[in-house]
Motif scaffolding. Sequence first.
Motif, PDB file in Angstrom:
ATOM      1  N   ASP A  95       0.834  -1.206   0.000  1.00 55.21           N
ATOM      2  CA  ASP A  95       0.000   0.000   0.000  1.00 55.21           C
ATOM      3  C   ASP A  95       0.865   1.250   0.000  1.00 55.21           C
ATOM      4  OD1 ASP A  95      -2.266  -1.439  -0.010  1.00 55.21           O
ATOM      5  OD2 ASP A  95      -2.867  -1.005   2.051  1.00 55.21           O
ATOM      6  N   ASP A  97       0.250   3.934   1.717  1.00 54.20           N
ATOM      7  CA  ASP A  97       0.137   4.764   2.926  1.00 54.20           C
ATOM      8  C   ASP A  97       1.104   4.352   4.033  1.00 54.20           C
ATOM      9  OD1 ASP A  97      -0.983   2.392   3.575  1.00 54.20           O
ATOM     10  OD2 ASP A  97      -2.936   3.163   4.112  1.00 54.20           O
ATOM     11  N   GLN A  99       1.330   1.688   5.611  1.00 51.13           N
ATOM     12  CA  GLN A  99       0.811   0.783   6.642  1.00 51.13           C
ATOM     13  C   GLN A  99       1.522  -0.563   6.553  1.00 51.13           C
ATOM     14  OE1 GLN A  99      -3.678   1.278   6.183  1.00 51.13           O
ATOM     15  NE2 GLN A  99      -3.371   1.232   8.389  1.00 51.13           N
ATOM     16  N   ARG A 198       1.187  -4.179  11.514  1.00 51.90           N
ATOM     17  CA  ARG A 198       0.706  -3.180  10.558  1.00 51.90           C
ATOM     18  C   ARG A 198       0.790  -1.803  11.194  1.00 51.90           C
ATOM     19  NH1 ARG A 198      -2.059  -2.976   5.609  1.00 51.90           N
ATOM     20  NH2 ARG A 198      -3.863  -1.608   5.519  1.00 51.90           N
ATOM     21  N   ARG A 201      -1.607   4.495   9.378  1.00 53.08           N
ATOM     22  CA  ARG A 201      -1.532   5.252   8.138  1.00 53.08           C
ATOM     23  C   ARG A 201      -0.636   6.466   8.384  1.00 53.08           C
ATOM     24  NH1 ARG A 201      -3.748   7.322   3.573  1.00 53.08           N
ATOM     25  NH2 ARG A 201      -4.861   5.632   2.575  1.00 53.08           N
TER      26      ARG A 201
HETATM   27 MG    MG Z   1      -4.263   1.885   4.469  1.00 49.63          MG
END
Ligand code: MG
Length: 326
Positions: A95, A97, A99, A198, A201
């Motif tokens: 991703d 962002d 994350q 994780r 963001r």
């Molecule tokens: Mg995300």
Amino acid sequence: MSQLLSLVVPCYNEEEVIGETMKRLHAFCDEITDLDIELIFIDDGSRDHTRQLLRSFAAEDERIRVIGFARNFGHQIAVTAGIDAARGDAVVLIDADLQDPPEVVHQMVAKWREGYDVVYGTRTERPGESAFKLATARSFYRLLNKLSDVPIPLDTGDFRLMSRHVVDTLRAMPERDRFVRGMVSWAGFRQTALPYKRAERFAGESKYPLRKMLRFATDGILSFSTKPLQMSIGLGLSAATLALSGIFYALVMRVFTNEWVEGWTALMIAVLFLGGVQLICVGILGEYIGRIYNEVKHRPLYVVQEYLGYGEHAPALSRSPVVDRK
Ligand code: MG
Ligand code: UDP
């Protein structure tokens, strides 16, 4: 010649994070010395400055390629375009962002070298997500696994490394409703989990509002299971059984007590109940038929407005509706 690793990064309105993502990816690339790397960014029809930023990145670094969609096609389609375009011996979906920490990819590569074809990241912790998102995501993955014909790993997103075998298998799957993590499970090969934490963001907001999340969850279930259809038969049968016991009761009353069962209330309940059951079943059927309709239209999965960073080798922007994705 060393092997090539492709990183596929879908971006939608990520102007606030993309600069930092680029820095982290550059740092990651610098740490890897024994592999060539290509970075494929897909701009999924962003309405902010993401495209301009990506354009400047691509102009500065020849390892970067950008696929600019003509509009927003959704995360799973963006990932698909990246998989289609990737030339690597291994492809990583990540991703934009931050994350999914790029540093975890080192461990994925190590597992790939051990001979695994798919190394998927399993989230051990998800700080910064709302209790609602955590609870719904948790129950979704469990429900999906109950319904699906192929086991799909729990709490696993699209952050994963795939070998060329798996990528080619995905490319040969023409379906429209693309639930990529399920498709990868379906493909088989040697798969292994890699637990990771994780991150939150980096900036900006989630591009998955509740509406999109529900759509995504329905897509996942309906494209990996026909059990809802069987369940609607079950629902119909239970309703019929209930009705039969009602009939039986009314007959017994009539024969043994010589009374008609009275009942506007009973009548209304029966009518509404049956109406509800029927509508639910028709709705489920409709969802599947809608998907068949989408499949048979054979539209291309996505429309590319521009390719950046390809030099002279940019693919033609086909206007033909028949796109050979192989
Ligand atoms: Mg995300
Ligand atoms: N994304 C995309 N198209 C969309 C929605 C999201 O390409 O229509 C990208 C987004 O830029 C991000 C990734 O998909 O890189 C995951 O989205 P997001 O972080 O918003 O989802 P969440 O992590 O909240 O589930």
